[in-house]
Design a protein around this motif. Sequence first.
Motif, PDB file in Angstrom:
ATOM      1  N   GLN A 129       0.827  -1.201   0.000  1.00 41.09           N
ATOM      2  CA  GLN A 129       0.000   0.000   0.000  1.00 41.09           C
ATOM      3  C   GLN A 129       0.863   1.252   0.000  1.00 41.09           C
ATOM      4  O   GLN A 129       0.597   2.208  -0.734  1.00 41.09           O
ATOM      5  CB  GLN A 129      -0.926   0.009   1.218  1.00 41.09           C
ATOM      6  CG  GLN A 129      -1.773   1.276   1.335  1.00 41.09           C
ATOM      7  CD  GLN A 129      -2.700   1.463   0.157  1.00 41.09           C
ATOM      8  OE1 GLN A 129      -3.476   0.579  -0.167  1.00 41.09           O
ATOM      9  NE2 GLN A 129      -2.617   2.624  -0.500  1.00 41.09           N
ATOM     10  N   ILE A 130       1.914   1.247   0.781  1.00 42.19           N
ATOM     11  CA  ILE A 130       2.733   2.446   0.900  1.00 42.19           C
ATOM     12  C   ILE A 130       3.563   2.670  -0.351  1.00 42.19           C
ATOM     13  O   ILE A 130       3.824   3.817  -0.740  1.00 42.19           O
ATOM     14  CB  ILE A 130       3.601   2.379   2.184  1.00 42.19           C
ATOM     15  CG1 ILE A 130       2.789   2.904   3.377  1.00 42.19           C
ATOM     16  CG2 ILE A 130       4.865   3.204   2.061  1.00 42.19           C
ATOM     17  CD1 ILE A 130       1.457   2.286   3.627  1.00 42.19           C
ATOM     18  N   ASP A 133       1.233   4.411  -2.491  1.00 39.55           N
ATOM     19  CA  ASP A 133       1.132   5.798  -2.033  1.00 39.55           C
ATOM     20  C   ASP A 133       2.316   6.620  -2.533  1.00 39.55           C
ATOM     21  O   ASP A 133       2.164   7.757  -3.002  1.00 39.55           O
ATOM     22  CB  ASP A 133       1.086   5.855  -0.503  1.00 39.55           C
ATOM     23  CG  ASP A 133      -0.123   5.144   0.082  1.00 39.55           C
ATOM     24  OD1 ASP A 133      -1.103   4.914  -0.652  1.00 39.55           O
ATOM     25  OD2 ASP A 133      -0.077   4.804   1.280  1.00 39.55           O
ATOM     26  N   THR A 136       2.074   7.418  -6.123  1.00 40.43           N
ATOM     27  CA  THR A 136       1.094   8.496  -6.313  1.00 40.43           C
ATOM     28  C   THR A 136       1.714   9.848  -5.987  1.00 40.43           C
ATOM     29  O   THR A 136       1.505  10.839  -6.710  1.00 40.43           O
ATOM     30  CB  THR A 136      -0.142   8.242  -5.430  1.00 40.43           C
ATOM     31  OG1 THR A 136      -0.627   6.924  -5.665  1.00 40.43           O
ATOM     32  CG2 THR A 136      -1.246   9.252  -5.722  1.00 40.43           C
ATOM     33  N   LEU A 161       4.034   3.557   6.659  1.00 42.86           N
ATOM     34  CA  LEU A 161       4.364   4.943   6.310  1.00 42.86           C
ATOM     35  C   LEU A 161       5.549   5.439   7.141  1.00 42.86           C
ATOM     36  O   LEU A 161       6.479   6.062   6.617  1.00 42.86           O
ATOM     37  CB  LEU A 161       3.156   5.855   6.535  1.00 42.86           C
ATOM     38  CG  LEU A 161       2.059   5.822   5.480  1.00 42.86           C
ATOM     39  CD1 LEU A 161       0.819   6.564   5.992  1.00 42.86           C
ATOM     40  CD2 LEU A 161       2.542   6.436   4.169  1.00 42.86           C
ATOM     41  N   TYR A 222      -3.941  12.357   4.912  1.00 43.08           N
ATOM     42  CA  TYR A 222      -4.188  10.925   4.684  1.00 43.08           C
ATOM     43  C   TYR A 222      -4.937  10.371   5.885  1.00 43.08           C
ATOM     44  O   TYR A 222      -4.601  10.669   7.028  1.00 43.08           O
ATOM     45  CB  TYR A 222      -2.832  10.236   4.566  1.00 43.08           C
ATOM     46  CG  TYR A 222      -2.799   8.812   4.044  1.00 43.08           C
ATOM     47  CD1 TYR A 222      -2.136   8.514   2.862  1.00 43.08           C
ATOM     48  CD2 TYR A 222      -3.373   7.751   4.740  1.00 43.08           C
ATOM     49  CE1 TYR A 222      -2.044   7.208   2.384  1.00 43.08           C
ATOM     50  CE2 TYR A 222      -3.300   6.453   4.263  1.00 43.08           C
ATOM     51  CZ  TYR A 222      -2.627   6.181   3.087  1.00 43.08           C
ATOM     52  OH  TYR A 222      -2.540   4.898   2.618  1.00 43.08           O
ATOM     53  N   LEU A 266      -5.747  11.675   0.588  1.00 44.99           N
ATOM     54  CA  LEU A 266      -5.618  10.283   0.181  1.00 44.99           C
ATOM     55  C   LEU A 266      -6.250   9.370   1.231  1.00 44.99           C
ATOM     56  O   LEU A 266      -6.317   9.709   2.400  1.00 44.99           O
ATOM     57  CB  LEU A 266      -4.150   9.912  -0.016  1.00 44.99           C
ATOM     58  CG  LEU A 266      -3.384  10.660  -1.110  1.00 44.99           C
ATOM     59  CD1 LEU A 266      -1.934  10.182  -1.165  1.00 44.99           C
ATOM     60  CD2 LEU A 266      -4.052  10.511  -2.475  1.00 44.99           C
ATOM     61  N   ASP A 268      -6.494   4.865   1.745  1.00 49.22           N
ATOM     62  CA  ASP A 268      -6.084   3.599   1.140  1.00 49.22           C
ATOM     63  C   ASP A 268      -7.253   2.682   0.795  1.00 49.22           C
ATOM     64  O   ASP A 268      -7.046   1.654   0.151  1.00 49.22           O
ATOM     65  CB  ASP A 268      -5.075   2.876   2.047  1.00 49.22           C
ATOM     66  CG  ASP A 268      -5.634   2.627   3.431  1.00 49.22           C
ATOM     67  OD1 ASP A 268      -5.780   3.596   4.189  1.00 49.22           O
ATOM     68  OD2 ASP A 268      -5.898   1.468   3.768  1.00 49.22           O
ATOM     69  N   GLN A 292      -4.482   6.534  -6.463  1.00 52.92           N
ATOM     70  CA  GLN A 292      -3.739   5.847  -5.403  1.00 52.92           C
ATOM     71  C   GLN A 292      -4.060   4.361  -5.400  1.00 52.92           C
ATOM     72  O   GLN A 292      -3.161   3.516  -5.306  1.00 52.92           O
ATOM     73  CB  GLN A 292      -4.110   6.495  -4.065  1.00 52.92           C
ATOM     74  CG  GLN A 292      -3.553   5.864  -2.826  1.00 52.92           C
ATOM     75  CD  GLN A 292      -4.218   6.430  -1.558  1.00 52.92           C
ATOM     76  OE1 GLN A 292      -5.227   7.144  -1.636  1.00 52.92           O
ATOM     77  NE2 GLN A 292      -3.653   6.128  -0.416  1.00 52.92           N
TER      78      GLN A 292
END
Length: 311
Positions: A129-130, A133, A136, A161, A222, A266, A268, A292
Amino acid sequence: MKNMLNFKNFTADELTDILNLALDMKKNPDKYKDALKGKKLYTLFEKTSTRTFLSFTTGITELGGTYYNQLWKDSNFVLGEPVSEIRYVCRNVDIIMARLIKNETVELFGRNVTVPFINGCDNSYHPCQILADALTILEKFGTLDVNFMFIGAKNNVFNSLVEFFSKMKKGTLYGLTPLVNNTVCGEDFYEEAKKTGHYIELDPAMTMEEAKGYADKMDILYTDTWVDMEFFNNPEYKEQKEETLAKMMPYQLNEAFTADSKAIVLHDMPMHVGFEISQGVVDKNLEHILDQAENRRHAEKAVMYTLLKSV
């Protein structure tokens, strides 16, 4: 052979290479249509999923490979001795991605696989996921050197993150996290990240006016769900869910909180609209959020390619 359980065994340069490869794969798909021709991906799901399943399976297909999907509850992993099951799966495929509940299970896979293994999400980390991110951020700002504010729970997404920003030493992550989930990152995880200067932990006792002051200076805001997806509709967690929502509602990303901020927002996904984020903020930022989410596929293609080339 490398696995991706989190970012611990990756250097900043290696992560940069993965992101640059993902950018190129997204821009030039035909160049990579046979990059993993003949390679077989096994996906295993103990947790529910939309993005993880779709991004990995379409991703391997776009690179010329094939996939085989299995739910944990339908597998013999539920019966007991897991090591022999892990070793058996490895005899049949070239790479494994598993979305599991416990970090301990992810670590067990990492110790016993004989093909590359990717953590598709556990209770402590969400590395793919990161990377999406980060991809993006690069697309929208041209650099990772951004001011980034996460508002919500210390959870798997937040932990990755923290790990990413402190590893890359670019940009600054501000964490406003009044809720702490049960993760197993280690007692010194956040303190070590703070020492890099790229993670700043905000006081959750600050007023929302103070928090808004930080938000107004950000490039990115986020948020993530406050209640784990598998618990949100579970009646056994009704009381805990209500307590969590009552505590966290003041921290919602809404029109009032973002009124003076030029930041993009953003999330997720999946989103609980009306809780961690308002419908108005979603409507204004939906294209960013969908970009994203789409970038999961491109980031994961780069991860699969990189790990398979390391064998």
